[in-house]
Design an enzyme around this catalytic site. Structure first.
Site, PDB file in Angstrom:
ATOM      1  CB  CYS A 137     -29.825 -12.224   1.441  1.00  0.00           C
ATOM      2  SG  CYS A 137     -28.564 -11.036   1.934  1.00  0.00           S
ATOM      3  CG  ASP A 161     -31.151  -8.979  -1.224  1.00  0.00           C
ATOM      4  OD1 ASP A 161     -32.199  -8.372  -0.963  1.00  0.00           O
ATOM      5  OD2 ASP A 161     -30.287  -9.244  -0.362  1.00  0.00           O
ATOM      6  CE  LYS A 184     -32.492  -8.519   2.140  1.00  0.00           C
ATOM      7  NZ  LYS A 184     -31.038  -8.673   2.221  1.00  0.00           N
TER       8      LYS A 184
HETATM    9  C1  C5J Z   1     -27.100 -11.504  -0.403  1.00  0.00           C
HETATM   10  C2  C5J Z   1     -24.785 -11.163   0.143  1.00  0.00           C
HETATM   11  N1  C5J Z   1     -28.122 -10.883  -0.977  1.00  0.00           N
HETATM   12  N2  C5J Z   1     -24.406 -12.333  -0.377  1.00  0.00           N
HETATM   13  N3  C5J Z   1     -26.072 -10.745   0.047  1.00  0.00           N
HETATM   14  O1  C5J Z   1     -27.074 -12.713  -0.304  1.00  0.00           O
HETATM   15  O2  C5J Z   1     -23.971 -10.445   0.691  1.00  0.00           O
END
Ligand code: C5J
Length: 221
Positions: A163, A26, A130
């Site tokens: 994540c 991400d 995802k």
């Molecule tokens: C991730 C989030 N990528 N913090 N998402 O950690 O909502």
């Protein structure tokens, strides 16, 4: 090819060329730049920026070796049919699917949903969209890794305790041997990054190991 031991905590990570993939979680504008999902949740997004260069270095290392690379994006379909109400919370105008400064927040294909340019996927690399925090939930990642005979995963990306950690725990449950590279992951909350890395290392490496980027680079040189 022979196994390479990467110094790690709580013990060495047995890096197996041909069976190890890099999973970058991400590294999206929605989390790292102002005006996206991270900012809508009230976070100081500048705190994630120190991960960009270390992730770019890891990508360069794996590309130079020709080893598999996976990029994930947390994202939802434009009709939000994959976004449960429990996830779509917050103030109207700042929720998933609402229109923000970089297009619709956390929606697939929108400008904010793209991976930051410095860490952008290259042709031939695996891209996974995802809907959840974990990279294996409701995606084809497990099938893709199985087909490639991957048994070991090196994790990087953001955020450490959400994540990245969720994906690593999912991977551990599925039998993958996991490592997270400390400099190549960040959190909006430094104390949560530190706690997440400690949790990963605790109890003899309950879900994986952690290593410094320099130690990984040296071991693979
Ligand atoms: C991730 C989030 N990528 N913090 N998402 O950690 O909502």
């Amino acid at each position: 090819m022979d196994e390479i031991e990467v110094p790690a905590q709580p013990d060495a990570f047995p890096f197996v060329p041909g069976k190890t993939a890099l999973v970058v979680i991400d590294m999206q504008r929605d989390f790292i730049e102002p005006g996206g999902f991270g900012a809508a949740l009230g976070n100081d997004v500048s705190r994630l920026q120190p991960a960009i260069e270390p992730v770019a270095k890891l990508l360069a290392l794996f590309r130079a070796k020709g080893w598999p690379i996976v990029h994930t994006r947390e994202s939802h379909l434009s009709d939000l049919s994959d976004c449960p109400p429990a996830k779509r919370k917050g103030k109207p105008g700042l929720r998933i699917g609402d229109i923000g400064k970089m297009g619709r927040i956390l929606v697939r294909g929108q400008p904010g949903n793209a991976i930051v340019e410095r860490c952008a996927p290259m042709k031939g690399e695996i891209e996974i969209d995802k809907p959840g925090k974990g990279a294996f939930y409701a995606t084809a990642l497990g099938t893709i890794l199985d087909r490639k005979g991957i048994t070991h995963l090196v994790f990087a990306g953001v955020t450490t305790e959400v994540c990245v950690q969720t994906s690593m725990r999912e991977a551990n449950d599925r039998g993958y041997v996991c490592l997270v590279v400390e400099e190549a992951t960040e959190s909006y909350f430094p104390e949560y990054k530190s706690a997440a890395l400690s949790m990963i290392r605790a109890q003899g490496g309950i879900v994986g190991r952690t290593a410094n980027l320099a130690d990984l680079e040296k071991a693979l040189a």
